[in-house]
Every structure is written in structure tokens, then in C-alpha cells.
Design a protein around this motif. Structure first.
Motif, PDB file in Angstrom:
ATOM      1  N   THR A  87       0.818  -1.201   0.117  1.00  0.00           N
ATOM      2  CA  THR A  87       0.191   0.018  -0.058  1.00  0.00           C
ATOM      3  C   THR A  87       0.780   1.111  -0.005  1.00  0.00           C
ATOM      4  N   LYS A  89       1.725   4.747   1.018  1.00  0.00           N
ATOM      5  CA  LYS A  89       1.312   5.668   2.095  1.00  0.00           C
ATOM      6  C   LYS A  89       1.560   7.050   1.843  1.00  0.00           C
ATOM      7  N   ARG A  90       2.549   7.664   1.049  1.00  0.00           N
ATOM      8  CA  ARG A  90       2.633   8.870   0.407  1.00  0.00           C
ATOM      9  C   ARG A  90       3.575   8.955  -0.551  1.00  0.00           C
ATOM     10  N   ASP A 126      -3.860   0.867  -6.761  1.00  0.00           N
ATOM     11  CA  ASP A 126      -3.367   1.202  -5.528  1.00  0.00           C
ATOM     12  C   ASP A 126      -1.863   1.934  -5.354  1.00  0.00           C
ATOM     13  N   ASN A 129      -2.764   8.309  -6.838  1.00  0.00           N
ATOM     14  CA  ASN A 129      -3.851   8.941  -6.345  1.00  0.00           C
ATOM     15  C   ASN A 129      -4.757   9.516  -7.418  1.00  0.00           C
ATOM     16  N   LYS A 146      10.539  -0.362   3.260  1.00  0.00           N
ATOM     17  CA  LYS A 146       9.407   0.731   3.504  1.00  0.00           C
ATOM     18  C   LYS A 146       9.480   1.864   2.489  1.00  0.00           C
ATOM     19  N   TRP A 147      10.290   1.963   1.574  1.00  0.00           N
ATOM     20  CA  TRP A 147      10.246   2.944   0.501  1.00  0.00           C
ATOM     21  C   TRP A 147      11.195   2.575  -0.659  1.00  0.00           C
ATOM     22  N   TYR A 162       6.880   6.141  -0.090  1.00  0.00           N
ATOM     23  CA  TYR A 162       6.622   5.119   0.951  1.00  0.00           C
ATOM     24  C   TYR A 162       5.585   4.035   0.920  1.00  0.00           C
ATOM     25  N   LEU A 163       6.059   2.774   1.358  1.00  0.00           N
ATOM     26  CA  LEU A 163       5.165   1.850   1.250  1.00  0.00           C
ATOM     27  C   LEU A 163       4.882   1.107   2.482  1.00  0.00           C
ATOM     28  N   LYS A 164       3.607   0.411   2.666  1.00  0.00           N
ATOM     29  CA  LYS A 164       3.456  -0.386   3.607  1.00  0.00           C
ATOM     30  C   LYS A 164       3.186  -1.792   3.192  1.00  0.00           C
ATOM     31  N   ASN A 165       3.571  -2.777   4.114  1.00  0.00           N
ATOM     32  CA  ASN A 165       3.440  -4.116   3.707  1.00  0.00           C
ATOM     33  C   ASN A 165       4.106  -4.544   2.453  1.00  0.00           C
TER      34      ASN A 165
END
Length: 438
Positions: A87, A89-90, A126, A129, A146-147, A162-165
Motif C-alpha cells: 500500500t 502511504k505517500r 493501489d 492517487n 519501507k520505500w 513510502y510503502l506499507k506491507n
């Protein structure tokens, strides 16, 4: 002859085994289902990660860049799967310059994956934006999960995402152990960075059994089974019409001709002169790719320009060119609200076991120098790739050989290096000068 037939029989057996057991194919199926379940767009999301997959991977050994490929542990598929599970994040835009970007692209601490041409963040449900049409074509994978960096080779724009998972550990391991590692260098050209072979390079020649769908198949897919209102034949081309607004032109001569079909569809637009974003241009083309019904197993996005969006097959990590320099599908549009889809009916069906045949390509710099001495201007060179030239194998019907060949996009046209060497470059340079004056 007996050996060829035996190889073909064996390849059919292997093909059946691969289709029912191979990890690559099962992974594709799982990917499609996963995307369907999390669809956030009204159309096209299901296949974006399949058709729009990075096609090249690069790593470093002893500080030197190498092109990486492994047919068993496909780096592009692995990265695409990782990205789908993560996902965003920004996204933060970094301050960049041509000099800083050049340093980054040659930084041995990053694993890189690239698209053949520019895409946008908004292409992926995903990953971008809403209305985020910022363009990029290269990923830089760091030592962190994380990125990552995302870059635009042409403009040197750089973003930290920046990434999640996310977890790229297996991707890094696959890259480190890739079966094919070819020394290259990154060379700046007008539209970005080209990959240069730094020395003469020996590459494998592959063979495939092919087939073609019937004309009736495409008429049914594109015009329907009962809606054809007329059929005309002129100069070796048969044109089927659903109405004035939709028609399909098919080649009559199938053996030696280019076998290019042309599907034309007129669609009323509220403002036909309005500029279409790159995202919409790419997304809209996907609908037509699916509508054709060609085998999409190895079909990938390849090129986008004013002439349209192009797709072609990637086999063993390299693009396939048909009829000397054509691509499999080109989806274009015109000012009169017409969408034109030019496509070839050839399907690559069954791979033949590799028989040891190879060809050697000269260093890329020498190839380009020879073309410049012939009159080609380096500032008119937009892309340089190694792709496959399709050569018919006379030992067996529907058997073709894929010969590694240099291809260049220059002056807005794709041709092999051999073809460019036969052109009158004075005419191309004159046309470029006239275009520049306008």
C-alpha cells in the motif's frame, strides 16, 4: 528433419507440462484473481499489472551495471506481485537534476526495474492517487522495504514512494542469483537512458510454433455474429462493416503478406479537440487489447507516442518485432473521433527446446557510430533496444526463429539497425529540419 520433428513433439509435451504445473503460469492466474477482488476502478484494473509490467531489470556486480534475467524466477513478475500487495502511504517529490539522476542510475546500491516507455502513477489503482498523472518509467529498489524511488528518465524527476506491507527480500535474492547477467552501460539519449552492450554479446536464438486466428474469429470478436452490414474487397483487402462507424479490414493474402488487420471505430466525443491525459490514453487502449482476443500471455506495453499506444510480445525478456519492424498491436486515435487498432494475428504458441543456436551482436556504441557515419543524427534517436526479428523456419510449417537484433526508434519510426543503414538519411534529416522550423 527427423530431429526437428522430434524436438517439436517434445516441445508439445513440455508445453502441456508447463501449462499445468509451471509456477509462472499459476502465479499469473492468482494475480488476476487478486486484482479482481480489490478492483477500485470501473474498468481495466484487472490487467494493468499484467500488461504494464516492468520489462527490464538491472543490478550491479563489483560496481558495474548488468542487465538481469531469469526465466525461472522472473524478476518483473516478482516485483509486480510485491507492488500489488503493498500500500502506498505517500509520494514525495525529490529535488533532482540531470547530474543527480545520472549518479543515481549508476549507484550500485540500487536494484532497478524499468518500463520501456513512460507510464503514470494513476495507471495503478493501489499505487497512484486520483488524477495523479505524473509520469515515470523506472523503479529504484533500496535495501529497505519501507520505500523506493520512482524516476522519469527523460525529465530526471524523482519521487520517494513510502510503502506499507512491501517485502522485496525475495526479489533481491532472485536478482543476486539471476541466471543471465550481461554487462551493460547506461547512455543518455534524447528521451531518457538507453542500455548499451559494452562488448560483443552472444545471445540465444529461440524457435516457436505459431498459429493464427481465422478472419471469422476477429469479425465475430469485433463486429458481432449477426451485425455485419456489408463486405467489400479492394486491392487484396476485405473490409467488413457493422455500420459507417465500425469496420474491420483484413488481409486477403496470408502467407507472404504483412497480415495486419485494421479495426476502426468512431465514437462521439463531447470535445474531440480536448487533450487526453496519458493515463486515459493508456487505460483506453487496454479495452481494445482485450477486445481483440489475442493470446495475452506474454503481451506487454511497449511504446506510446502521438501515433498511439503499442503492445508486443516479450519472449525471454526481449520484445518481438513482426514484418521486419512492426509491433503486435497499435491503438491510435485521430482528430475525427476515430480509434484505429492495427494488429497482427500471429500467436506464439509452443516454445521449441533450445538447440544451441546463437548470434553475436556487436557493441552498441559501434552499431550507433556506424549509423551516425551513415547520416543518422544522434539527437533524433529516441530508443535503442535489442529485440527479436521473426524468421520463418522452412523445416516445419508454422515454425519461426527469433533472431536477436538491434532496433532503433528514430525520427518517430521503429526500424532495425540493418534497415536504417539502407535508408537515405538526407530525406529524414530534411524532414526533421522542416518539422523543427514549424
Amino acid at each position: 528433419m527427423t530431429g526437428t520433428i522430434a524436438a517439436i513433439v517434445l516441445s508439445i509435451v513440455l508445453w502441456i507440462f508447463i501449462m499445468t504445473n509451471d509456477q509462472r503460469f499459476s502465479r499469473l492466474s492468482q494475480t488476476n484473481n487478486a486484482i479482481s477482488r480489490q478492483q477500485t476502478r470501473s474498468k481495466n484494473t484487472k490487467s494493468n499489472y499484467d500488461l504494464y509490467i516492468p520489462t527490464k531489470a538491472y543490478g550491479f556486480m563489483k560496481g558495474k551495471p548488468y542487465s538481469l534475467y531469469d526465466s525461472k524466477n522472473n524478476l518483473s513478475f516478482e516485483f509486480s506481485n510485491n507492488l500489488q500487495q503493498a500500500t502506498v502511504k505517500r509520494i514525495v517529490k525529490m529535488s533532482g537534476s540531470v547530474a543527480n539522476y545520472s549518479v543515481l542510475i549508476n549507484n550500485p546500491n540500487f536494484l532497478q526495474l524499468s518500463y520501456p516507455d513512460k507510464v503514470t502513477f494513476n495507471m495503478f489503482a493501489d499505487f497512484g492517487n486520483k488524477k495523479d498523472n505524473r509520469e515515470f518509467n523506472r523503479f529504484f529498489i533500496t535495501s529497505s522495504n519501507k520505500w523506493i524511488y520512482v524516476g522519469n528518465d527523460q525529465t530526471s524527476a524523482l519521487y520517494r514512494v513510502y510503502l506499507k506491507n512491501a517485502n522485496f527480500d525475495r526479489l533481491r535474492r532472485y536478482a543476486k542469483n539471476a541466471s543471465q547477467k550481461v554487462p551493460i552501460s547506461f547512455y543518455k539519449i534524447s528521451t531518457g537512458y538507453a542500455t548499451f552492450y559494452t562488448q560483443p554479446t552472444k545471445l540465444k536464438v529461440y524457435s516457436y510454433l505459431t498459429n493464427r486466428q481465422s478472419d471469422a474469429y476477429f469479425v465475430s470478436r469485433l463486429l458481432g455474429t449477426s451485425g455485419v452490414s456489408s463486405r467489400t474487397n479492394k486491392k487484396g483487402v476485405t473490409t467488413y462493416s457493422l455500420s459507417y462507424y465500425t469496420r474491420l479490414s483484413v488481409p486477403t493474402i496470408r502467407s507472404d503478406g504483412p497480415n495486419n488487420y485494421v479495426y476502426t471505430h468512431y465514437d462521439k466525443k463531447d470535445n474531440p479537440d480536448a487533450e487526453v491525459s496519458l493515463t486515459n490514453k493508456l487505460l483506453n487502449s487496454i479495452d481494445y487489447v482485450h477486445q481483440l482476443g489475442l493470446t495475452e500471455q506474454d503481451l506487454r506495453f511497449f511504446d506510446v507516442d502521438d501515433n498511439g499506444v503499442s503492445y508486443t510480445n516479450y519472449i525471454e525478456g526481449m520484445p518481438v518485432f513482426l514484418n521486419q519492424h512492426d509491433l503486435q498491436i497499435v491503438v491510435g486515435s485521430s482528430s475525427d473521433s476515430a480509434t484505429t487498432v492495427t494488429f497482427n494475428s500471429l500467436n506464439f504458441q509452443i516454445p521449441i527446446p533450445f538447440d544451441g543456436r546463437t548470434t553475436t551482436l556487436e557493441a552498441t556504441r559501434k552499431m550507433l557510430n556506424d549509423l551516425e557515419n551513415h547520416g543518422m543524427r544522434e539527437n533524433e534517436v529516441q530508443r535503442i533496444v535489442v529485440g527479436y526479428r521473426v524468421e520463418k523456419d522452412n523445416s516445419y510449417n508454422n515454425l519461426v526463429n527469433l533472431i536477436p537484433t538491434y532496433y532503433l526508434k528514430a525520427y518517430g519510426e521503429w526500424k532495425s539497425a540493418e534497415e536504417w543503414a539502407k535508408q537515405d538519411m538526407n530525406l529524414y534529416n530534411l524532414a526533421a529540419d522542416r518539422k523543427g522550423d514549424n
